[in-house]
Design an enzyme around this catalytic site. Structure first.
Site, PDB file in Angstrom:
ATOM      1  N   HIS A 194       0.841  -1.428  -0.037  1.00  0.00           N
ATOM      2  CA  HIS A 194       0.006   0.102  -0.215  1.00  0.00           C
ATOM      3  C   HIS A 194       0.814   1.268   0.048  1.00  0.00           C
ATOM      4  O   HIS A 194       1.935   1.086   0.305  1.00  0.00           O
ATOM      5  CB  HIS A 194      -0.867   0.081   1.087  1.00  0.00           C
ATOM      6  CG  HIS A 194       0.002   0.287   2.509  1.00  0.00           C
ATOM      7  ND1 HIS A 194       0.640  -0.726   3.192  1.00  0.00           N
ATOM      8  CD2 HIS A 194       0.184   1.366   3.100  1.00  0.00           C
ATOM      9  CE1 HIS A 194       1.267  -0.085   4.374  1.00  0.00           C
ATOM     10  NE2 HIS A 194       1.078   1.138   4.087  1.00  0.00           N
TER      11      HIS A 194
ATOM     12  N   HIS B 248       5.566   5.990  -1.147  1.00  0.00           N
ATOM     13  CA  HIS B 248       6.041   4.742  -1.614  1.00  0.00           C
ATOM     14  C   HIS B 248       5.607   3.576  -1.213  1.00  0.00           C
ATOM     15  O   HIS B 248       4.364   3.697  -0.388  1.00  0.00           O
ATOM     16  CB  HIS B 248       7.659   4.783  -0.816  1.00  0.00           C
ATOM     17  CG  HIS B 248       7.597   4.615   0.715  1.00  0.00           C
ATOM     18  ND1 HIS B 248       7.308   5.851   1.220  1.00  0.00           N
ATOM     19  CD2 HIS B 248       7.562   3.695   1.540  1.00  0.00           C
ATOM     20  CE1 HIS B 248       7.314   5.531   2.440  1.00  0.00           C
ATOM     21  NE2 HIS B 248       7.440   4.235   2.606  1.00  0.00           N
TER      22      HIS B 248
END
EC number: 3.1.4.58
Length: 182
Positions: free
Chosen positions: A42, A127
């Site tokens: 995620h 990220h």
């Protein structure tokens, strides 16, 4: 003890597939203590930590009233890291900080401040964490002839974001509590 939460965007199924391949290649060079389960991949928008049910309910009610950007595409990749190149403490896939993503982050932060969730001082660096807590090995990015797969970039459509509850002793660790459509 109160549950811990964060807002984030799930990696799409096709992104999970590519990043799982990255993890397999990375595991031949590095022995990390924590490998992210492919279902848990995620982009964190905001980590909340512990929170009472009452505060979380009020926060969610406030977020439901807001208008969100329309769905959008994000570029995922190339590979990146936090820490030292040779022995990074975190190995991740970089994510484009697209305007709609930053708008979501800002709205979630502003709303959270009303409920005692402070905005982070550090710059938002989206990220997808693949592995963390380095134990042994040398990053393939530090090798002259590393696999070019880590240079790949992929596109992912973002149509939702989620509130996740963290279950540290389970795998996968993240449970969807609330889905927000864009």
């Amino acid at each position: 003890m109160s549950a811990h939460y964060f807002f984030g965007i799930k990696a799409s199924t096709h992104i999970q597939k590519y990043l799982k391949e990255w993890q397999e290649i990375l595991s031949k060079s590095m022995d990390y203590k924590v490998w992210t389960d492919p279902e848990d991949l995620h982009i964190t928008i905001k980590f909340l930590g512990g929170c009472s049910d009452e505060i979380m309910k009020a926060y969610l009610n406030e977020l439901k009233k807001q208008e969100w950007p329309e769905s959008f595409f994000l570029k995922v990749g190339p590979a990146g890291y936090f820490g030292q190149l040779v022995k990074p403490r975190v190995f991740h896939a970089e994510v484009e900080n697209e305007t709609s993503l930053q708008i979501m982050k800002d709205q979630i932060d502003r709303t959270g401040e009303k409920f005692g969730f402070k905005k982070e001082n550090r710059k938002f660096n989206p990220h997808i964490t693949l592995a963390k807590k380095n134990a042994e090995g040398c990053s393939p990015l530090a090798k002259e002839a590393y696999s070019r797969v880590f240079d790949e970039e992929y596109s992912m459509r973002v149509e939702h974001f989620y509130l996740f509850r963290i279950h540290p002793d389970q795998n996968p660790k993240y449970e969807v509590v609330k889905k927000f459509d864009l």
